[in-house]
Design a protein around this motif. Structure first.
Motif, PDB file in Angstrom:
ATOM      1  N   GLN A  72       0.847  -1.183   0.000  1.00 13.98           N
ATOM      2  CA  GLN A  72       0.000   0.000   0.000  1.00 13.98           C
ATOM      3  C   GLN A  72       0.892   1.245   0.000  1.00 13.98           C
TER       4      GLN A  72
ATOM      5  N   LYS B 277       2.129  10.804  -5.352  1.00 16.74           N
ATOM      6  CA  LYS B 277       2.020   9.341  -5.377  1.00 16.74           C
ATOM      7  C   LYS B 277       2.129   8.801  -6.800  1.00 16.74           C
ATOM      8  N   SER B 278       1.358   9.371  -7.708  1.00 14.58           N
ATOM      9  CA  SER B 278       1.341   8.881  -9.086  1.00 14.58           C
ATOM     10  C   SER B 278       2.670   9.132  -9.783  1.00 14.58           C
TER      11      SER B 278
ATOM     12  N   THR C 181       5.092   6.608  -8.491  1.00 14.42           N
ATOM     13  CA  THR C 181       4.790   5.296  -9.061  1.00 14.42           C
ATOM     14  C   THR C 181       5.338   5.173 -10.479  1.00 14.42           C
TER      15      THR C 181
ATOM     16  N   GLU D  48      -4.718   3.283 -14.142  1.00 12.36           N
ATOM     17  CA  GLU D  48      -4.909   4.655 -13.668  1.00 12.36           C
ATOM     18  C   GLU D  48      -6.369   5.050 -13.825  1.00 12.36           C
TER      19      GLU D  48
ATOM     20  N   ASP E 231      -3.988   2.654  -9.248  1.00 15.01           N
ATOM     21  CA  ASP E 231      -3.946   4.073  -8.890  1.00 15.01           C
ATOM     22  C   ASP E 231      -5.290   4.742  -9.205  1.00 15.01           C
ATOM     23  N   ASN E 232      -6.128   4.945  -8.249  1.00 19.54           N
ATOM     24  CA  ASN E 232      -5.997   4.635  -6.838  1.00 19.54           C
ATOM     25  C   ASN E 232      -7.250   3.916  -6.381  1.00 19.54           C
TER      26      ASN E 232
ATOM     27  N   LEU F 176      -2.566   2.372  -4.516  1.00 17.95           N
ATOM     28  CA  LEU F 176      -2.390   3.725  -4.008  1.00 17.95           C
ATOM     29  C   LEU F 176      -3.657   4.163  -3.299  1.00 17.95           C
ATOM     30  N   HIS F 177      -3.473   4.901  -2.207  1.00 17.18           N
ATOM     31  CA  HIS F 177      -4.608   5.268  -1.366  1.00 17.18           C
ATOM     32  C   HIS F 177      -4.320   6.608  -0.711  1.00 17.18           C
ATOM     33  N   HIS F 178      -5.340   7.181  -0.093  1.00 17.12           N
ATOM     34  CA  HIS F 178      -5.168   8.461   0.584  1.00 17.12           C
ATOM     35  C   HIS F 178      -5.200   8.256   2.099  1.00 17.12           C
TER      36      HIS F 178
END
Length: 211
Positions: free
Chosen positions: A35, A44-45, A48, A78, A154-155, A190-192
């Motif tokens: 994660q 983040k992107s 990645t 994406e 993502d995401n 990917l996460h917040h």
């Protein structure tokens, strides 16, 4: 019901189970769930994309080492970002590699973006169809390259329809990721974060399965 497959202790100890193979030690290995979380707009992107470029090209990345210098295909799914922005970033990454005397292996970088999907729509990963779409694509890439790709999702918010705080909504998703891990895939999602930024948003059920 047909019962469970089982081995006795002797059979289990000598069975040749695949061992995790590090592509960027210690953060990216085959047979791994990871994660990546951070606030919106913090990169983040972009991170990645750069990491995927290194994995695909067989290079070290930052202070993480590719011990065998192997080139491994990558798949970035994406669900949110504009495709032209990703294209721009990819071209910039290629220019950077060229200035450093390296070659970005675009043949091993695969992208499934919102703009190139039918009706600009992803089936949610909380549905069987959505999960099968990813697996079919990964198998197609394996046919092209001879290797299982490293998968980046993502995401999670963009690729699923669920109440993130509800553990039940995470269970089947994490079961699926565990199956992919046992099939030999690395999956990074990917996460917040929560409002404090110290932990990822949603139920802690997902934390029990990630590596």
């Amino acid at each position: 019901a047909t019962g469970l497959n089982f081995l006795n202790g002797h059979e289990f100890t000598i069975k040749d189970f695949p061992k995790p193979q590090y592509l960027l030690y210690p953060i990216v290995a085959k047979q791994q769930i990871r994660q990546v979380f951070a606030s919106a707009g913090t990169g983040k992107s972009l991170y990645t994309l750069h990491e995927a470029g290194a994995v695909a090209s067989g290079y070290d990345f930052m202070h993480f080492k590719n011990p065998d210098k192997i080139k491994t295909p990558t798949l970035i799914v994406e669900g949110e970002m504009d495709s032209s922005q990703i294209q721009k970033r990819l071209n910039m990454l290629g220019d950077t590699y060229e200035m450093e005397g390296k070659t970005l292996n675009l043949d091993y970088m695969f992208f499934a973006t919102l703009a190139i999907q039918k009706d600009m729509h992803f089936e949610s990963l909380t549905t069987i169809t959505g999960r099968e779409d990813v697996e079919i694509t990964a198998k197609d890439i394996e046919k092209l390259t001879g290797q299982k790709p490293v998968i980046y999702l993502d995401n999670i918010t963009a690729l699923t329809l669920m109440q993130e705080k509800e553990g039940a909504d995470w269970i089947e998703l994490m079961h699926w990721l565990s199956r992919l891990r046992n099939k030999g895939y690395h999956v990074s999602f990917l996460h917040h974060p929560t409002k404090t930024g110290q932990t990822a948003s949603g139920s802690n059920i997902k934390e029990r399965s990630i590596d």
